[in-house]
Design an enzyme around this catalytic site. Sequence first.
Site, PDB file in Angstrom:
ATOM      1  N   ASP B 265       0.987  -1.284  -0.098  1.00  0.00           N
ATOM      2  CA  ASP B 265      -0.144   0.080  -0.094  1.00  0.00           C
ATOM      3  C   ASP B 265       1.040   1.127  -0.016  1.00  0.00           C
ATOM      4  O   ASP B 265       1.899   1.076   0.698  1.00  0.00           O
ATOM      5  CB  ASP B 265      -0.732  -0.023   1.358  1.00  0.00           C
ATOM      6  CG  ASP B 265       0.089   0.569   2.428  1.00  0.00           C
ATOM      7  OD1 ASP B 265      -0.086   1.821   2.653  1.00  0.00           O
ATOM      8  OD2 ASP B 265       0.523  -0.102   3.259  1.00  0.00           O
ATOM      9  N   CYS B 303      -2.424   3.187 -22.308  1.00  0.00           N
ATOM     10  CA  CYS B 303      -3.139   3.303 -21.088  1.00  0.00           C
ATOM     11  C   CYS B 303      -4.525   3.414 -21.414  1.00  0.00           C
ATOM     12  O   CYS B 303      -5.048   4.245 -21.890  1.00  0.00           O
ATOM     13  CB  CYS B 303      -2.594   4.396 -20.051  1.00  0.00           C
ATOM     14  SG  CYS B 303      -3.459   4.696 -18.621  1.00  0.00           S
ATOM     15  N   CYS B 305      -6.775   4.476 -19.160  1.00  0.00           N
ATOM     16  CA  CYS B 305      -7.602   5.243 -18.128  1.00  0.00           C
ATOM     17  C   CYS B 305      -7.971   6.580 -18.763  1.00  0.00           C
ATOM     18  O   CYS B 305      -7.650   6.894 -19.780  1.00  0.00           O
ATOM     19  CB  CYS B 305      -6.506   5.602 -16.875  1.00  0.00           C
ATOM     20  SG  CYS B 305      -5.477   7.133 -17.070  1.00  0.00           S
ATOM     21  N   CYS B 308      -5.785   9.342 -19.906  1.00  0.00           N
ATOM     22  CA  CYS B 308      -5.199   9.163 -21.077  1.00  0.00           C
ATOM     23  C   CYS B 308      -6.096   9.394 -22.274  1.00  0.00           C
ATOM     24  O   CYS B 308      -5.623   9.179 -23.491  1.00  0.00           O
ATOM     25  CB  CYS B 308      -4.547   7.935 -21.298  1.00  0.00           C
ATOM     26  SG  CYS B 308      -2.986   7.971 -20.070  1.00  0.00           S
ATOM     27  N   HIS B 333      -4.828   8.242 -13.212  1.00  0.00           N
ATOM     28  CA  HIS B 333      -3.660   7.670 -13.881  1.00  0.00           C
ATOM     29  C   HIS B 333      -2.630   6.644 -13.299  1.00  0.00           C
ATOM     30  O   HIS B 333      -2.335   5.579 -13.648  1.00  0.00           O
ATOM     31  CB  HIS B 333      -2.979   8.590 -14.791  1.00  0.00           C
ATOM     32  CG  HIS B 333      -1.864   8.018 -15.654  1.00  0.00           C
ATOM     33  ND1 HIS B 333      -2.201   7.178 -16.604  1.00  0.00           N
ATOM     34  CD2 HIS B 333      -0.402   7.871 -15.508  1.00  0.00           C
ATOM     35  CE1 HIS B 333      -0.775   6.772 -17.244  1.00  0.00           C
ATOM     36  NE2 HIS B 333       0.207   7.236 -16.481  1.00  0.00           N
TER      37      HIS B 333
END
Lengths: 383, 383
Positions: B265, B303, B305, B308, B333
């Site tokens: 994490d 990418c 996302c 992008c 992103h």
Amino acid sequence: MFHYELLRTDAGSAARRGMFQTPHGSVQTPAFMPVGTQGTVKGVTVDQLRATGAQMILGNTYHLALRPGEDVITDLGGLHTFFGWDGPILTDSGGFQVYSLADRAQTEETGVRFCSHIDGTAMELTPERAIAIQAALGSDIAMQLDHVVALPAERAVVADAMRRSLRWAERCQQAQTRSDQALFAIVQGGLDPELRRESAQELVKLDFPGYAIGGLSVGEPPAAMVRALDFTVPQLPANHPRYLMGVGRPLDLLEAIARGIDLFDCVIPTRNGRNALAFTDEGPLRLRNQCYTRDEAPLEADCPCVACRHSRGYLRHLFQAGEMLGPILLSIHNLTYYQRLMSAARDAIEQDVFAAFHAARLSGWNRGARSELASGGCEPSDA
Amino acid sequence: MFHYELLRTDAGSAARRGMFQTPHGSVQTPAFMPVGTQGTVKGVTVDQLRATGAQMILGNTYHLALRPGEDVITDLGGLHTFFGWDGPILTDSGGFQVYSLADRAQTEETGVRFCSHIDGTAMELTPERAIAIQAALGSDIAMQLDHVVALPAERAVVADAMRRSLRWAERCQQAQTRSDQALFAIVQGGLDPELRRESAQELVKLDFPGYAIGGLSVGEPPAAMVRALDFTVPQLPANHPRYLMGVGRPLDLLEAIARGIDLFDCVIPTRNGRNALAFTDEGPLRLRNQCYTRDEAPLEADCPCVACRHSRGYLRHLFQAGEMLGPILLSIHNLTYYQRLMSAARDAIEQDVFAAFHAARLSGWNRGARSELASGGCEPSDA
């Protein structure tokens, strides 16, 4: 390429059901445009914006011309590509922002001289420059440059600004270069019936594809705005869309639709959302209020937005904790609320029941306001 | 209800491909957990979070217990319902935040006394209280309370904190009440091989379902962290997941995976995203840099996302204009980048090519760093 069609007028009011086509798609009216001031509706992605039901958005010419500059936006493919929004876009002319934001704005017949609110740079906005910027941005609807005055103002000042706006409307029309961009004129004249009539009649002679009503929601009481619509809208031709600029609260929208307005824009849903105020059919909820701490209910039970998948208690926590997601979710909810209100208004007009729909919504909003006053737990907040 | 399965170990490294099951679904490892500090991954809706590829998220016990309080979260249906995330959630114990955020934290054998960073309220966090809060939150994996010390520190201080953490591990185990919540132990011992070995061996005797490595990424050089993994990971049983807490940069993740770590994490993807830094396979891009003003390319061509879908020029504009959407899009992103990195790492382990994959990514990141230094147009920014 711009085309408006009046589909139906409500049997019990002047409310109109229409649609217009643009190079980036059609818009069913009455319609509300979220405001994408600086190339973004604050805090909302274009996917989220589309999911609210938004058909068309507004971009602010003043902000975009100052930063990043229309030349940068042109290099990046124009405003639609820049924004990532492939639907219709309307750009304002920059006039209103110059008056409200820029430093030392001075209006002359040529245009407005002002200093940028970002870095103080001296600049000039003329009718020709406003059209050139909007042509570079490539919006579907461009607005004429107009001369806005704050109300109250002396009649001579309002008349002078209205007549200058007429001359600028003609200069904007002559400066147009794009056949794929519709230019809307803006009716001015403050709260004066004679001046509004003169403005509307002279603009109609110039024959624009659409007409906006400007210079309202600039300090006058709401009732005065409604009266101005009463005497202005009838001056406008039925076969063109009518756009009430910068208005307003949900109840303002219904009052204006009842008088024949087709198109709106306003920052209220997003600005109030960022300040923890959520619109509902039972009036606004102020999410910072203590009474929502353990409230498991969503903002509205039948709302399909992402905010309404959460409890009011969670949304309140986000604001108390200063988390960005609070403003994001309430902006989305409020934008969804406005779009659902417009959709319900369109349905009501189609069924000739707009007046009853209008009365029912007012009743719900009033009930909510009374209930909030009666509830000791819900204090007015900073929203 | 918690179950870990080791699926495969890479032929050329200690990298492991595994999976674990929780009451809210399974997690393929190696895995990265976005950090939802205050009940939200900053600026990101749960839909957007899921779209990044995130399988599991982390919640911060310290923050949630202070505000809104675990009793409020219980009333609102528990942490999963509160957050709106129906997948697995791990909660930390609050120990690390007390050390890093609270005022006047004082550790005794009983627990830690501290004053809330929000309003100065005097509070105490004991192993039993840490478990009770996490039981109320209802996370799938709870963490023991541990005693964290900043590095560098004297060996006696590190040894003392490590042995206290051992005693607290046992108290946490005894305080457990929920059978549907797995409790992970935390190996401490700083950079000292003997202390790390003692910590790991004593915890393994207590038989936890998973083991975390704590007390790293607290001020030591990255190479020292990697050395600590070299001598700590081999002390941990192969048939349990290994979680490296609070780490780290993309290259730290690959170094740790190569040494047998399964779970991570870190706030780096979101925090750096809010500061206009975007991770790519060619190294980070600092979006405030002038050179991106007219850059039509997306952050990364392949990418998927939402960021992008926009140009770098647009993203830069959002940061220059102070728009919330900049931090939102770059957070999305970067979270997507981390999830795609984990997914590619899992694929590489399955194909026994993790070492080559690791080397290729390092090479890309170094190439990007060199190219940035060589480019006069791209100055280091405030990111």
